[in-house]
Design a protein around this motif. Sequence first.
Motif, mmCIF file in Angstrom:
data_model
loop_
_atom_site.group_PDB
_atom_site.id
_atom_site.type_symbol
_atom_site.label_atom_id
_atom_site.label_comp_id
_atom_site.label_asym_id
_atom_site.label_seq_id
_atom_site.Cartn_x
_atom_site.Cartn_y
_atom_site.Cartn_z
ATOM 1 N N ALA A 198 0.826 -1.205 0.000
ATOM 2 C CA ALA A 198 0.000 0.000 0.000
ATOM 3 C C ALA A 198 0.860 1.254 0.000
ATOM 4 N N ALA A 199 1.915 1.261 0.816
ATOM 5 C CA ALA A 199 2.797 2.421 0.871
ATOM 6 C C ALA A 199 3.470 2.667 -0.470
ATOM 7 N N GLU A 200 3.930 1.577 -1.093
ATOM 8 C CA GLU A 200 4.590 1.696 -2.409
ATOM 9 C C GLU A 200 3.632 2.269 -3.445
ATOM 10 N N LEU A 201 2.408 1.756 -3.471
ATOM 11 C CA LEU A 201 1.439 2.205 -4.467
ATOM 12 C C LEU A 201 1.007 3.647 -4.214
ATOM 13 N N SER A 202 0.871 4.026 -2.935
ATOM 14 C CA SER A 202 0.463 5.403 -2.646
ATOM 15 C C SER A 202 1.554 6.395 -3.056
ATOM 16 N N ALA A 203 2.801 5.995 -2.897
ATOM 17 C CA ALA A 203 3.893 6.867 -3.324
ATOM 18 C C ALA A 203 3.914 6.999 -4.842
ATOM 19 N N ARG A 204 3.603 5.896 -5.523
ATOM 20 C CA ARG A 204 3.655 5.916 -6.985
ATOM 21 C C ARG A 204 2.450 6.639 -7.589
ATOM 22 N N CYS A 205 1.243 6.352 -7.052
ATOM 23 C CA CYS A 205 0.026 6.913 -7.640
ATOM 24 C C CYS A 205 -0.254 8.333 -7.159
ATOM 25 N N GLY A 206 0.264 8.687 -5.980
ATOM 26 C CA GLY A 206 0.076 10.034 -5.477
ATOM 27 C C GLY A 206 -1.177 10.232 -4.653
ATOM 28 N N GLY A 207 -2.041 9.220 -4.559
ATOM 29 C CA GLY A 207 -3.257 9.331 -3.770
ATOM 30 C C GLY A 207 -3.255 8.346 -2.626
ATOM 31 N N GLU A 208 -4.416 8.134 -2.039
ATOM 32 C CA GLU A 208 -4.562 7.136 -0.988
ATOM 33 C C GLU A 208 -4.733 5.756 -1.603
ATOM 34 N N VAL A 209 -4.253 4.752 -0.884
ATOM 35 C CA VAL A 209 -4.422 3.361 -1.294
ATOM 36 C C VAL A 209 -5.014 2.598 -0.117
ATOM 37 N N VAL A 210 -6.125 1.930 -0.351
ATOM 38 C CA VAL A 210 -6.779 1.104 0.661
ATOM 39 C C VAL A 210 -6.696 -0.348 0.203
ATOM 40 N N VAL A 211 -6.170 -1.210 1.067
ATOM 41 C CA VAL A 211 -6.019 -2.626 0.742
ATOM 42 C C VAL A 211 -6.945 -3.434 1.643
ATOM 43 N N THR A 212 -7.808 -4.241 1.037
ATOM 44 C CA THR A 212 -8.675 -5.133 1.807
ATOM 45 C C THR A 212 -7.944 -6.440 2.068
ATOM 46 N N LEU A 213 -8.145 -6.971 3.278
ATOM 47 C CA LEU A 213 -7.385 -8.135 3.735
ATOM 48 C C LEU A 213 -8.289 -9.299 4.129
ATOM 49 N N GLY A 214 -9.535 -9.292 3.697
ATOM 50 C CA GLY A 214 -10.442 -10.368 4.054
ATOM 51 C C GLY A 214 -10.636 -10.433 5.560
ATOM 52 N N ALA A 215 -10.351 -11.593 6.143
ATOM 53 C CA ALA A 215 -10.497 -11.774 7.585
ATOM 54 C C ALA A 215 -9.529 -10.913 8.379
ATOM 55 N N GLY A 216 -8.532 -10.302 7.694
ATOM 56 C CA GLY A 216 -7.569 -9.431 8.360
ATOM 57 C C GLY A 216 -7.997 -7.978 8.412
ATOM 58 N N GLY A 217 -9.188 -7.649 7.905
ATOM 59 C CA GLY A 217 -9.662 -6.268 7.930
ATOM 60 C C GLY A 217 -9.199 -5.469 6.738
ATOM 61 N N ALA A 218 -8.694 -4.277 6.967
ATOM 62 C CA ALA A 218 -8.263 -3.391 5.882
ATOM 63 C C ALA A 218 -7.243 -2.395 6.415
ATOM 64 N N LEU A 219 -6.426 -1.872 5.504
ATOM 65 C CA LEU A 219 -5.455 -0.841 5.865
ATOM 66 C C LEU A 219 -5.389 0.196 4.754
ATOM 67 N N ALA A 220 -4.831 1.342 5.105
ATOM 68 C CA ALA A 220 -4.715 2.432 4.136
ATOM 69 C C ALA A 220 -3.355 3.091 4.250
ATOM 70 N N ALA A 221 -2.851 3.558 3.121
ATOM 71 C CA ALA A 221 -1.590 4.290 3.082
ATOM 72 C C ALA A 221 -1.793 5.583 2.304
ATOM 73 N N ALA A 222 -0.996 6.575 2.638
ATOM 74 C CA ALA A 222 -1.009 7.853 1.932
ATOM 75 C C ALA A 222 0.407 8.417 1.918
ATOM 76 N N ARG A 223 0.787 8.974 0.776
ATOM 77 C CA ARG A 223 2.108 9.601 0.623
ATOM 78 C C ARG A 223 3.246 8.671 1.054
ATOM 79 N N GLY A 224 3.089 7.394 0.737
ATOM 80 C CA GLY A 224 4.161 6.440 0.988
ATOM 81 C C GLY A 224 4.228 5.884 2.388
ATOM 82 N N ARG A 225 3.219 6.177 3.242
ATOM 83 C CA ARG A 225 3.252 5.704 4.616
ATOM 84 C C ARG A 225 1.909 5.112 5.020
#
Length: 301
Positions: A215-242
């Motif tokens: 997520a951090a890698e993609l947010s740094a590359r795309c320039g926006g927020e990235v939200v990754v769904t993890l199924g039973a693990g919930g979800a996380l979000a990254a912005a500006r590479g973090r």
Amino acid sequence: MSAPVAPGGGLLVVGDVVTDVVARHTEPLAPDTDTAARIALRPGGAGANVACWAASRGAAVRLLARVGADSADWHRAELRSAGVEPVLRIDPELPTAMVIALVDAAAERTLVTDSGASLRLGPADWAEELLDGAGHVHLSGYLFFSAPGRELAAVVAGSARARGLPVSVDPASAGFIRQLGVARFLDAVAGTDLLLPNAAEAALLSGRSEPALAAAELSARCGGEVVVTLGAGGALAAARGRLAARVPAVAAGAVDTTGAGDAFTGGLLAARLSGADLPSALAAGCRTGAAAVAVVGGRPR
């Protein structure tokens, strides 16, 4: 870069409407003979599912899609009954897209897809007034797997940004991304305000297997927020590479995971349009995903 989702206004979804044949089997598929299953016909499609779940969470939603004359009336009625304003272009030759979803005893699904009329959704189907009243535009990733769809996605994204509206994309299918090519897909979604891959898609697009790093890698590359769904693990979000937020899953009795990611997206976008912050929106997405796996098919019942 505009805000990931602008509070207020409605949601415009551009994507696919699909007829789903959901076959739930408790035993492994047996070659060269019969496997007992419970089979149901359901309205589906990643774009349409997102639209219906967002509407079920209080958002005003409009959907642009292309269908065949064979089932246009049924799909239009189903969308309206779900609270979605359907803008369906009728293909004169191809039937509505169809997916066979094979759902095993663990509620995991395998999809067999005939994209039908949805492959021909393109710039000729667009009208600028579809953006009237919108606060956010969501593009189904399936648009990016056909030439007309990629052209349409570029037109819609350009029109949205000209009005100051944020754009989100659900990558939709790791298999189709591989066929298109990772670099081509990333080029096509460059500048997206909110990217919503699942863990497998995030790993494929970033080259990193750990979801937070992906997520951090993609947010740094795309320039926006990235939200990754993890199924039973919930979800996380990254912005500006973090890493920016992480939430746990909501417990659910799963009977069919078809459309769970679409439900998550619909719930998250509806929450952001109502003014929720990112962690609250992630939690709303997880609650909506949990509701989705408790029903057969990809739509709210």
